[in-house]
Design an enzyme around this catalytic site. Sequence first.
Site, PDB file in Angstrom:
ATOM      1  N   GLU A   1      -4.464  -6.543   2.527  1.00  0.00           N
ATOM      2  CA  GLU A   1      -3.038  -7.319   3.091  1.00  0.00           C
ATOM      3  C   GLU A   1      -3.011  -8.787   2.749  1.00  0.00           C
ATOM      4  OE1 GLU A   1      -4.747  -5.352   4.946  1.00  0.00           O
ATOM      5  OE2 GLU A   1      -3.661  -3.489   5.252  1.00  0.00           O
TER       6      GLU A   1
ATOM      7  N   ILE B   1      -1.100  -6.799   9.726  1.00  0.00           N
ATOM      8  CA  ILE B   1      -0.574  -8.059   8.951  1.00  0.00           C
ATOM      9  C   ILE B   1      -1.479  -8.789   9.161  1.00  0.00           C
ATOM     10  CG2 ILE B   1       0.679  -9.089  10.687  1.00  0.00           C
ATOM     11  CD1 ILE B   1       3.006  -9.220   8.706  1.00  0.00           C
TER      12      ILE B   1
ATOM     13  N   LEU C   1      -5.954  -2.054  -1.262  1.00  0.00           N
ATOM     14  CA  LEU C   1      -5.990  -2.082   0.430  1.00  0.00           C
ATOM     15  C   LEU C   1      -6.287  -3.330   0.818  1.00  0.00           C
ATOM     16  CD1 LEU C   1      -7.503   0.802   2.644  1.00  0.00           C
ATOM     17  CD2 LEU C   1      -5.965  -1.104   3.068  1.00  0.00           C
TER      18      LEU C   1
ATOM     19  N   PRO D   1      -4.745  -9.494   8.702  1.00  0.00           N
ATOM     20  CA  PRO D   1      -5.739 -10.020   7.611  1.00  0.00           C
ATOM     21  C   PRO D   1      -4.962 -11.152   6.847  1.00  0.00           C
ATOM     22  CG  PRO D   1      -6.071  -7.666   7.903  1.00  0.00           C
ATOM     23  CD  PRO D   1      -4.861  -8.221   8.851  1.00  0.00           C
TER      24      PRO D   1
ATOM     25  N   GLU E   1       0.650  -1.258   0.150  1.00  0.00           N
ATOM     26  CA  GLU E   1       0.047   0.001   0.003  1.00  0.00           C
ATOM     27  C   GLU E   1       0.851   1.272  -0.178  1.00  0.00           C
ATOM     28  OE1 GLU E   1      -2.322  -0.885   3.427  1.00  0.00           O
ATOM     29  OE2 GLU E   1      -2.954  -2.684   2.575  1.00  0.00           O
TER      30      GLU E   1
ATOM     31  N   GLN F   1       1.809  -2.034   5.809  1.00  0.00           N
ATOM     32  CA  GLN F   1       2.085  -0.618   6.322  1.00  0.00           C
ATOM     33  C   GLN F   1       2.423  -0.420   7.687  1.00  0.00           C
ATOM     34  OE1 GLN F   1      -0.920   2.443   5.351  1.00  0.00           O
ATOM     35  NE2 GLN F   1       0.250   2.526   3.604  1.00  0.00           N
TER      36      GLN F   1
ATOM     37  N   HIS G   1      -0.949   0.754  16.093  1.00  0.00           N
ATOM     38  CA  HIS G   1       0.246   1.501  15.387  1.00  0.00           C
ATOM     39  C   HIS G   1       1.582   0.964  16.266  1.00  0.00           C
ATOM     40  CE1 HIS G   1      -2.914   3.359  13.389  1.00  0.00           C
ATOM     41  NE2 HIS G   1      -2.337   3.514  12.438  1.00  0.00           N
TER      42      HIS G   1
HETATM   43  C1  LIG Z   1      -5.969  -3.431   7.702  1.00  0.00           C
HETATM   44  C2  LIG Z   1      -5.227  -1.744   7.443  1.00  0.00           C
HETATM   45  N1  LIG Z   1      -4.442  -1.668   6.744  1.00  0.00           N
HETATM   46  C3  LIG Z   1      -3.940  -0.606   6.409  1.00  0.00           C
HETATM   47  C4  LIG Z   1      -4.154   0.536   7.249  1.00  0.00           C
HETATM   48  C5  LIG Z   1      -3.564   1.616   7.058  1.00  0.00           C
HETATM   49  N2  LIG Z   1      -4.495   2.807   6.473  1.00  0.00           N
HETATM   50  C6  LIG Z   1      -5.091   3.515   7.137  1.00  0.00           C
HETATM   51  S1  LIG Z   1      -6.138   4.625   6.398  1.00  0.00           S
HETATM   52  C7  LIG Z   1      -5.681   3.745   4.990  1.00  0.00           C
HETATM   53  C8  LIG Z   1      -6.388   4.296   3.863  1.00  0.00           C
HETATM   54  C9  LIG Z   1      -7.944   4.001   3.767  1.00  0.00           C
HETATM   55  O1  LIG Z   1      -8.392   4.669   2.581  1.00  0.00           O
HETATM   56  P1  LIG Z   1     -10.039   4.694   2.405  1.00  0.00           P
HETATM   57  O2  LIG Z   1     -10.691   3.515   2.879  1.00  0.00           O
HETATM   58  O3  LIG Z   1     -10.391   5.075   1.221  1.00  0.00           O
HETATM   59  O4  LIG Z   1     -10.815   5.717   3.608  1.00  0.00           O
HETATM   60  P2  LIG Z   1     -10.367   7.147   3.620  1.00  0.00           P
HETATM   61  O5  LIG Z   1      -8.893   7.362   4.266  1.00  0.00           O
HETATM   62  O6  LIG Z   1     -10.219   7.767   2.126  1.00  0.00           O
HETATM   63  O7  LIG Z   1     -11.506   7.775   4.355  1.00  0.00           O
HETATM   64  C10 LIG Z   1      -4.733   2.894   5.061  1.00  0.00           C
HETATM   65  C11 LIG Z   1      -4.094   2.113   4.067  1.00  0.00           C
HETATM   66  C12 LIG Z   1      -5.089   0.435   8.308  1.00  0.00           C
HETATM   67  N3  LIG Z   1      -5.763   1.145   8.901  1.00  0.00           N
HETATM   68  N4  LIG Z   1      -5.883  -0.921   8.394  1.00  0.00           N
END
Ligand SMILES: Cc1ncc(C[n+]2csc(CCOP(=O)(O)OP(=O)(O)O)c2C)c(N)n1
Lengths: 367, 367, 327, 327
Positions: free
Chosen positions: C63, C90, C61, C92, C32, C85, C132
């Site tokens: 994993e 990790i 998005l 999922p 990602e 990330q 985190h």
């Molecule tokens: C399972 C998981 N993978 C990665 C992340 C890191 N992360 C946090 S927000 C995000 C992007 C989310 O994008 P979206 O679903 O489009 O929501 P938006 O932020 O645009 O509202 C990521 C990759 C996470 N929180 N959870």
Amino acid sequence: MTQPPFQILGEDGSCPDSHRGLLSDDQIEKTLDAMVLNRILDRRLLMLQRQGRLGFWMTSHGEEATIFGVAASLEPEDPIFLSYRELGCLLWREIPLPLIFNQLIGNSRDLCLGRQMPIHYCYREWSIPSVSSPVGTQLPHAAGFGYAARLRGTGRVALAFCGEGTASEGDFHTALNFAGVFSSSSIFVIRNNGYAISTPESVQTAAESLAVRAEGYGIAGYQVDGNDLLAVVNVMREARARAAAGEGPTLIEAMTYRMGAHSTADDPSAYRTEEEEAAWNRLDPYERLKRHARWRGLWDEEAEAAAQAGWEERVVATLAECERHPPPRVETLFEGVLETVSPQLEAQRDAYLADLRRSSTTDIEVP
Amino acid sequence: MTQPPFQILGEDGSCPDSHRGLLSDDQIEKTLDAMVLNRILDRRLLMLQRQGRLGFWMTSHGEEATIFGVAASLEPEDPIFLSYRELGCLLWREIPLPLIFNQLIGNSRDLCLGRQMPIHYCYREWSIPSVSSPVGTQLPHAAGFGYAARLRGTGRVALAFCGEGTASEGDFHTALNFAGVFSSSSIFVIRNNGYAISTPESVQTAAESLAVRAEGYGIAGYQVDGNDLLAVVNVMREARARAAAGEGPTLIEAMTYRMGAHSTADDPSAYRTEEEEAAWNRLDPYERLKRHARWRGLWDEEAEAAAQAGWEERVVATLAECERHPPPRVETLFEGVLETVSPQLEAQRDAYLADLRRSSTTDIEVP
Amino acid sequence: MAETGTLNMIQALNDALDQYMERDEDAVILGEDVGHFGGVFRVTNGLQEKYGSERVFDTPLAEAGIVGMAIGMGLAGLRPIVEIQFADFIFPAFDQIVNELAKYRYRSGGQYAPRVLIRTPYGGGIRGGHYHSQSPEVYFAHTPGLRVVVPSGPYEAKGLLLGALECADPVIFLEPKRIYRAARGEIPLDYYTLPLERARVVRKGEDITLVAWGAMLHTCQEAAALAEGEGYDVELIDLQSLAPYDLRSLVRSVERTGRMVVVHEAPMTCGFGAELVAAVQAAAFDCLKAPLQRVTGFDTPFPYTLEDHYLPSAERITRELARTIEY
Amino acid sequence: MAETGTLNMIQALNDALDQYMERDEDAVILGEDVGHFGGVFRVTNGLQEKYGSERVFDTPLAEAGIVGMAIGMGLAGLRPIVEIQFADFIFPAFDQIVNELAKYRYRSGGQYAPRVLIRTPYGGGIRGGHYHSQSPEVYFAHTPGLRVVVPSGPYEAKGLLLGALECADPVIFLEPKRIYRAARGEIPLDYYTLPLERARVVRKGEDITLVAWGAMLHTCQEAAALAEGEGYDVELIDLQSLAPYDLRSLVRSVERTGRMVVVHEAPMTCGFGAELVAAVQAAAFDCLKAPLQRVTGFDTPFPYTLEDHYLPSAERITRELARTIEY
Ligand SMILES: Cc1ncc(C[n+]2csc(CCOP(=O)(O)OP(=O)(O)O)c2C)c(N)n1
Ligand SMILES: Cc1ncc(C[n+]2csc(CCOP(=O)(O)OP(=O)(O)O)c2C)c(N)n1
Ligand SMILES: [Mg+2]
Ligand SMILES: [Mg+2]
């Protein structure tokens, strides 16, 4: 997607001239011959399991047209990511019977050293990656393999099978979505055989079909009569051409029926009716293909009888031979977890083998 | 699904008479007032974060019509399973500002005892279950809650938000599929704001829309202009009625734009253009709603200015007050993992607290 | 002679990836935001520009999809390098990692062995709360078929990552994000690898053996210095590889010191410290002068506001060192 | 007086579920094939017929969905009882379990605490190979916020399951499928619960403490008998609850015997035995007469043909008992 699944073979075994060339006469005979072997194995291995000579078996009776249709539409080096109910793919690729039986028995000649249950095949030489039990995990593998194939321009197409139950897993979603986004050279075939163990298809989804999901991934999707060999070959050929040309993946939902039990641990009479089974029996894919062969003037009773007798004999003899091989050596248990044995495992191995050599009470064969 | 997303508000702020009643004048004013507060918070909390007084912030600037449109269409006891970018739902439900700030600061008055990062809200009294960071995990929760609601006939409808990126996770698939199969009283709203951190929507799917996926789950699906409050309310009302009547779930894809950075840890100028931002700025949902209010004869400059001044003052004062509360007591760290403290944790706690009391070097507040 | 430069861990990792991508045409980076953006911690910065968007690319998005796809790429002969990330995300992909990746070589009798390396920032110290901050090393170290490697500084980061990339096994490469920028050092700019599986004696000492990895190594360095002030001579060992782990080096040390304290961020119960204690007490039983001890995170989810209490501090470690020596 | 009957573990579990469903209207059973079919091991047999298909039902084939949905049902006030068909297939739900279910009470400050119980058959001995044999207890015992309970016979199965169902915490209830039918016994037919968290002394002895749970308890009983033949007096303890676990009982025993052997099926490295050894050596250091030992599965995936070598046998355990006593 409310129209009936795509069909080619008529009730009488005929097919339109336009589709006759999908498979040559030789290929039709090869398929019938392999189907005969497939049924013999299904029957005999079931028996072996009942006699306690085999740990486990899962039949593919009733789903052969889907399985052979897929196999016959691929190039020999296209990897097939099996679910588990697709013995026919091994037979079509002519993997030697002893290699199959050695896996089923889990003896010392098994390429996988008796490490997995029966049916968990792996034959790299024939482009059959390793089968595992957790359903659906193979689907993203096919998306990744198909990406690599497109990236490298190898012309390979990765095919993955799954059941309609398995299409409910998260891995189905990520696999098809990734394959779509990355235009993987991949094909996903759902064998919709009506059941996931005891659970009917109606519990897996509220949608009219599984094929409609393709649109949600921006990929091509078809529903096909999975008991009609030519129909399967027809959509497969198209899908393969598209994938090989880098034009993206395809989802194929093949409508068929699991005529037997889920596995040797299951008894379907607890959850479905004889009428239902009988109705599907009338659509038996082997019988339908046989009618087609007759319509082409191929495969008479004699050919069938000869194939049956020949295979019965070879199967019995080969099984007997394979059953004579000893189990894998105990040391193999400790090999190949990583490329080299870890110090932790080494210590465990050394202690265990030393004890084993010393021990008098064990009847386990000492290396 | 190639037609443009459903819209109601005209460029001039007008709307057809048929849709005027979707929200009363009072509700329009309440929404504008809350949107003003929302923007003040977005600005001020961003600032606070820059000053090191707040750990983290994520703005919802640009997505307010979707968020408030959803909130305004639910009953107060309908649970909202937030993703994280939906502060507006708390404001619409009039959760007291101190409760929000206490969570953001993570002080001793935080209902969740400062255990999670800012934005990970939980307000049971207002039917806001706990937010967590792993994206998408809330979706099957909404399917389950919606099943329970239908089973019990409570009339509740479970709503879950997610981003378009999150729709790629396996949990999206299982949630929507389960909700479909079990006719859960649930609604799933995708805020399609164009980006998942830096990753554009085009990497998430090869499909024309995410709403088309609904068909694959046998449920209703709509794409709607997410910057058009009335359009959102319109599909939401329908979806809610259907869910409450036990007629199953709905997927709504609201097309909008994340005007700000992903979070205070992000800088979008690295991955998108000012032109793109400017184009979306012209569709600002607050401005569009304001035009609509003017068209109705509501919310003049004076009202806006009064709201702004009033909220600014309250926000500043409330923040200052909340910042004065001490952090949670150290003992709280060890409470509430299970219903009672495990012997293992008890031993860890006792040893730690004893040392802490003895230690002279620490400047950490001792309980 | 070989040139050196002062790099932090992010730069060292980036350099390792860059040099590996240069040498191995089969190497592909996916995850990602790893493409144009260069990763949320910028570890893959500039690599898409250099190696193109077919070899360095953003994924949807998901994993499970990332790891599952990487396995398939590995089966096809590519050498996928995955970024998850945050280690907290990790899970999922857990099924793909423990049931597929870890077992592929074994179950196929060595016919296939997909070379997937998974990099992921882990651990606390950045005010990340529950999601985190987690340290999931045990989940992987308990799973046969995986390597688990954790660097503690830029020199180790580059050398171990290149070592891991050369190795044929699946690797979970855990990057202590707390010291991503804080740990800086002069390191060779040339290509070099460090051997996996070898613990590193960071500081010699006679009274007690202190074992850690990742960011905790630095806290332990502080603790060792504090302890020195109190008159205790601490031997500090950086484990570096958790699976397999270098028991021999630990035992050699404890045979001398008779005492051991293990430090980690993950919860105590069933943490990696338990394994080290169990193995060392069995191997060095006759030399032990005091019970082997663990200083770790508590058996709670990782907290936000009270993080400083949760993470082992130099003071907490020093107290345990003193207590064990004075036992 | 209270009636009894001779039941195997499957029947005892079925009886517990039946009685609980009767008492708690909020209880709902869900999972793959648990409805009409009654589960592939028949543990939910007859329950759909009795309680209807809204309270006992089949789900789509997706473990993440099952657990995720159960959490949502729990948030709504239901009391979901999940069956995961084999413990080997729990990993798709791992994120929902460790990141959601385990942390929900804590992270919400106690506002929500979904009462989800997950039953799943685990362990080897049925010729199941890699994927029908795993013992994943450590993954859960290392995760704060979960209980892990393992019965070793029908009496414990019923009493612990009912105890777990009454408890407000999320529980991973691991059922040793190898003894599902083999372990039979006379048990009360009335409703009764057993306390969680309490180890059970199965056999008193003076020379050494032997600890196990689940199916291994029976192998350990054999081993204790064999050892008795060699003149050793073994104290056998059934741990029953792994998280939290009853350290006090173990320590009390080891303080007397000075020796301990822990047995489990999972791989040795970072197995639950490591935790017990680490905790016991710290608590009973001065009483130890020999290193604490582990007899476990090896650090390999669970094998098919060579399963009997992999699983600790009574002989292997006996050898370790003798070795430790003669140390
Ligand atoms: C399972 C998981 N993978 C990665 C992340 C890191 N992360 C946090 S927000 C995000 C992007 C989310 O994008 P979206 O679903 O489009 O929501 P938006 O932020 O645009 O509202 C990521 C990759 C996470 N929180 N959870
Ligand atoms: C992840 C996972 N969950 C559960 C199982 C147990 N299981 C084995 S086969 C099966 C049913 C599969 O049904 P379907 O996908 O329709 O394939 P079919 O058996 O009909 O060919 C189940 C539930 C499994 N192997 N893996
Ligand atoms: Mg099926
Ligand atoms: Mg987004």
